[in-house]
Scaffold this motif. Structure first.
Motif, mmCIF file in Angstrom:
data_model
loop_
_atom_site.group_PDB
_atom_site.id
_atom_site.type_symbol
_atom_site.label_atom_id
_atom_site.label_comp_id
_atom_site.label_asym_id
_atom_site.label_seq_id
_atom_site.Cartn_x
_atom_site.Cartn_y
_atom_site.Cartn_z
ATOM 1 N N GLU A 77 -7.595 -0.467 -3.428
ATOM 2 C CA GLU A 77 -6.282 -0.912 -2.936
ATOM 3 C C GLU A 77 -6.287 -1.076 -1.421
ATOM 4 N N ILE A 78 -6.902 -0.126 -0.715
ATOM 5 C CA ILE A 78 -6.956 -0.200 0.749
ATOM 6 C C ILE A 78 -7.737 -1.435 1.180
ATOM 7 N N THR A 110 6.836 -0.461 -4.190
ATOM 8 C CA THR A 110 5.925 0.673 -4.374
ATOM 9 C C THR A 110 6.368 1.572 -5.526
ATOM 10 N N LEU A 127 0.859 -1.180 0.000
ATOM 11 C CA LEU A 127 0.000 0.000 0.000
ATOM 12 C C LEU A 127 0.897 1.233 0.000
ATOM 13 N N SER A 147 -8.877 8.122 -9.253
ATOM 14 C CA SER A 147 -7.805 7.872 -8.290
ATOM 15 C C SER A 147 -8.364 7.544 -6.911
ATOM 16 N N GLN A 151 -9.727 3.938 -7.145
ATOM 17 C CA GLN A 151 -8.605 2.995 -7.159
ATOM 18 C C GLN A 151 -7.981 2.875 -5.781
ATOM 19 N N ARG A 152 -7.813 3.997 -5.100
ATOM 20 C CA ARG A 152 -7.222 3.977 -3.761
ATOM 21 C C ARG A 152 -8.100 3.201 -2.792
ATOM 22 N N ASP A 163 -1.959 13.441 -4.820
ATOM 23 C CA ASP A 163 -2.009 12.245 -5.652
ATOM 24 C C ASP A 163 -3.440 11.823 -5.957
ATOM 25 N N LEU A 164 -4.364 12.221 -5.103
ATOM 26 C CA LEU A 164 -5.768 11.847 -5.270
ATOM 27 C C LEU A 164 -6.505 13.015 -5.909
ATOM 28 N N LEU A 206 0.659 7.952 -0.038
ATOM 29 C CA LEU A 206 0.273 8.992 -0.985
ATOM 30 C C LEU A 206 0.137 10.346 -0.306
#
Length: 264
Positions: A203-204, A227, A183, A196, A199-200, A190-191, A186
């Protein structure tokens, strides 16, 4: 797969896209020390590497496979299907590598996970046709079209079980886990789009479910440095493989201690 006799060593290989090459480095380091897992469980790219290993391919041959036939390279486009890459068109790339196309032809037991994309349930494949099961486990939504097996549609196993420890629990005296979906830290900047954020969030969710099972392994390898690479980075295969090799080499004493403890 019926539960059989307990094996000495099992290895669990997470998904992670092309970061799955780190699994190859781990297996190379283990082999150099005479350590060869007896059974394998994997998801997504971990399922692919697991199948290559269970079929008897060496680390160098696995890297060559990714370089020549990497399914994560954006090619063989889909038309009028839900995805960018047509999973059926990738099938032919695997036929030379797995000519028998059967779990039963592998030299080691292999269990892999895919997601029934309609029911939202994890499905374990460990017998019958091999190639379609691998492709199903690797079929990242939006990138690959779902894979149809016996009338059902399957997508990436990472959606429901990216670290399938339970597939080997009770089957192995010692269990090594290799997690290659870090993970990434960020910044707010970045978000910067709706995509995004989505997607984040995905991923979390995948990471938290995996991390909750780390303590169920004797050893968990989480190669540092991954990463820096995206899940579809096709330009750094050798570097990613070397990161896995370095992580396993640095952890070899702990791995050997765990093996000795369960064999005594």
């Amino acid at each position: 797969m019926a539960k059989g006799p307990t094996s000495n060593l099992g290895i669990v290989l997470s998904g992670g896209g092309t970061r799955g090459l780190a699994h190859v480095g781990v297996l190379r380091a283990l082999e150099e020390h005479g350590i060869r897992p007896d059974c394998v469980a994997g998801t997504s790219s971990g399922a692919l590497v697991g199948a290559l290993y269970a079929a008897g391919y060496s680390a160098s041959e696995m890297v060559e496979f990714f370089e020549r036939k990497n399914p994560f390279r954006l090619r063989k486009l889909a038309f009028n299907k839900p995805g960018i890459i047509d999973s059926n068109k990738v099938n032919s790339d695997f036929e030379e590598t797995f000519p028998d196309n059967a779990f039963e032809a592998l030299s080691r037991p292999l269990r892999i996970v895919a997601t029934d994309i309609l029911d939202g349930e994890p499905v374990v494949f460990d017998s019958g046709p091999l190639i379609s099961a691998i492709l199903a486990s690797c079929a990242v939504p939006m990138v690959f079209t779902p894979v149809e097996i016996n009338g059902c549609w399957y997508s990436d196993g990472a959606l429901v079980n990216n670290f399938p420890v339970e597939l080997l629990e009770g089957r192995c005296r010692t269990l090594i886990g290799v997690h290659v979906s870090p993970l990434k830290q960020l910044e707010r900047s970045d978000l910067n789009s709706s995509l995004s954020i989505v997607q984040r969030g995905l991923e979390i969710g995948i990471f938290v479910k995996s991390a909750a099972k780390f303590d169920r392994c004797d050893i968990v390898l989480r190669p540092e440095g991954l990463t820096r690479f995206g899940a579809f980075d096709t330009k750094h295969f050798d570097e990613v493989e070397e990161i896995g090799y370095a992580e396993a080499s640095a952890s070899m004493e702990a791995i050997e201690t765990a093996l000795a403890r369960h064999q005594s």
